[in-house]
Design a protein around this motif. Structure first.
Motif, short mmCIF file in Angstrom:
data_model
loop_
_atom_site.label_atom_id
_atom_site.label_comp_id
_atom_site.label_asym_id
_atom_site.label_seq_id
_atom_site.Cartn_x
_atom_site.Cartn_y
_atom_site.Cartn_z
N PRO A 40 0.91 -1.15 0.01
CA PRO A 40 -0.04 -0.11 0.00
C PRO A 40 0.97 1.14 0.14
O PRO A 40 2.09 1.20 0.08
CB PRO A 40 -0.72 -0.21 1.29
CG PRO A 40 -0.08 -1.29 2.00
CD PRO A 40 0.77 -2.04 1.34
N SER A 41 0.21 2.23 -0.01
CA SER A 41 0.80 3.63 -0.02
C SER A 41 1.81 3.92 0.95
O SER A 41 2.87 4.54 1.17
CB SER A 41 -0.12 4.85 -0.38
OG SER A 41 -0.93 4.88 0.77
N SER A 42 1.54 3.33 2.28
CA SER A 42 2.26 3.06 3.59
C SER A 42 3.78 2.64 3.20
O SER A 42 4.64 2.87 4.03
CB SER A 42 1.70 2.66 4.67
OG SER A 42 1.47 1.38 4.36
N SER A 87 -6.53 -1.20 -3.09
CA SER A 87 -5.82 -0.04 -3.90
C SER A 87 -4.19 -0.15 -3.31
O SER A 87 -3.91 0.23 -2.15
CB SER A 87 -6.42 1.23 -3.69
OG SER A 87 -7.57 1.31 -4.32
N ALA A 88 -3.29 -0.58 -4.20
CA ALA A 88 -2.02 -0.71 -3.79
C ALA A 88 -1.09 -1.20 -5.11
O ALA A 88 -1.62 -1.62 -6.19
CB ALA A 88 -1.87 -1.75 -2.76
N ARG A 111 0.32 -1.48 -10.38
CA ARG A 111 -0.55 -0.85 -9.53
C ARG A 111 -2.25 -0.82 -9.66
O ARG A 111 -2.62 -0.78 -10.72
CB ARG A 111 -0.14 0.73 -9.76
CG ARG A 111 -0.70 1.76 -8.67
CD ARG A 111 -0.36 3.19 -9.00
NE ARG A 111 0.75 3.39 -8.72
CZ ARG A 111 1.75 3.40 -7.49
NH1 ARG A 111 1.06 3.29 -6.41
NH2 ARG A 111 3.11 3.43 -7.27
N GLY B 40 8.51 4.39 -7.19
CA GLY B 40 7.34 3.74 -8.09
C GLY B 40 7.95 2.66 -8.77
O GLY B 40 7.13 2.17 -9.71
#
Lengths: 116, 116
Positions: A40-42, A87-88, A111, B40
């Motif tokens: 995830p974004s973390s 979402s990840a 993604r 990314g």
């Protein structure tokens, strides 16, 4: 040659729908393991599911299942009933050989963005 | 602690300086891995240690990079004469070394290195 290939850099999926993430691999070793991780974004890497090359059945873990097609050297991840929290970035990885300590080789990732 | 611990969580350094990144694996895990992840991007393998065996250093990008693992536990990744292209998140992971079974890797939260 790439050991692990994930051809989908990014994809959208509607909440509650299923999504399939592609992964193909390349190895001449008859013994190997395939892994999927979620990031995830973390930034943390979360182990999702594992498939051994000698496993007779496709692996399943809750909403995650692995579509293992050995002859085609593919190990696609299926996420059923997508949730916003899915979402990840998703990474496919492979470990070759019997020793579980052998290095993991990762694909470039996919993604996923789940839309409400 | 219960998980893989990395320190520092963030490091900003000047170009040309040396840095040391630390990893405390999960107790009892004999396999330890270092990966690098640029923004990314996927995970780039750097080095892995397995018990008392010689480490697999095949992923180290240059001789400015080195790593050691003391007493089969804590590992330190050292980057000498840092360059701006070294800026990335450095991830450490550990796993059990099993003859059979998945032996999934557990990841730390990473060290975000910024070279200015």
């Amino acid at each position: 040659a790439q050991k692990i290939t994930q051809t989908q850099p990014g994809m959208f999926v509607q909440e509650k729908e299923a999504v399939t993430l592609d992964c193909t691999y390349d190895t001449s070793d008859p013994s190997y393991g395939l892994f999927w991780y979620k990031q995830p974004s973390s930034g943390e890497m979360i182990f999702l599911i594992y498939q051994g090359s000698y496993d007779q059945q496709n692996a399943t873990e809750g909403r995650y299942s692995l579509n293992f097609q050995k002859a085609r050297k593919s190990a696609n991840l299926v996420i059923s009933a997508s949730q916003l929290g899915d979402s990840a970035m998703y990474f496919c990885a492979m470990r070759e050989g019997r020793a579980a300590g052998n290095k993991l080789t990762f694909g470039g990732g996919t993604r996923v963005l789940v839309k409400p | 602690g219960a998980g893989v611990s990395q320190s520092p969580s963030n490091k900003v350094t000047e170009k040309g300086k040396d840095v040391e990144l630390r990893c405390d694996p999960i107790s009892g895990h004999t396999a330890l891995y270092w990966y690098r992840q640029s923004l990314g991007q996927g995970l780039e393998f750097l080095i892995y240690f397995q018990g008392n065996s010689a480490p697999d250093k095949s992923g180290l990008p240059s001789d400015r990079f080195s790593a050691e693992r003391t007493g089969g536990s804590v590992s330190t990744l050292t980057i000498q004469r840092t360059q701006q292209e070294d800026s990335a998140v450095y991830l450490c992971a550990s796993s059990l070394a099993l003859v059979r079974g998945r032996g999934e890797a557990f990841f730390g939260q990473g060290t975000r290195l910024t070279v200015v």
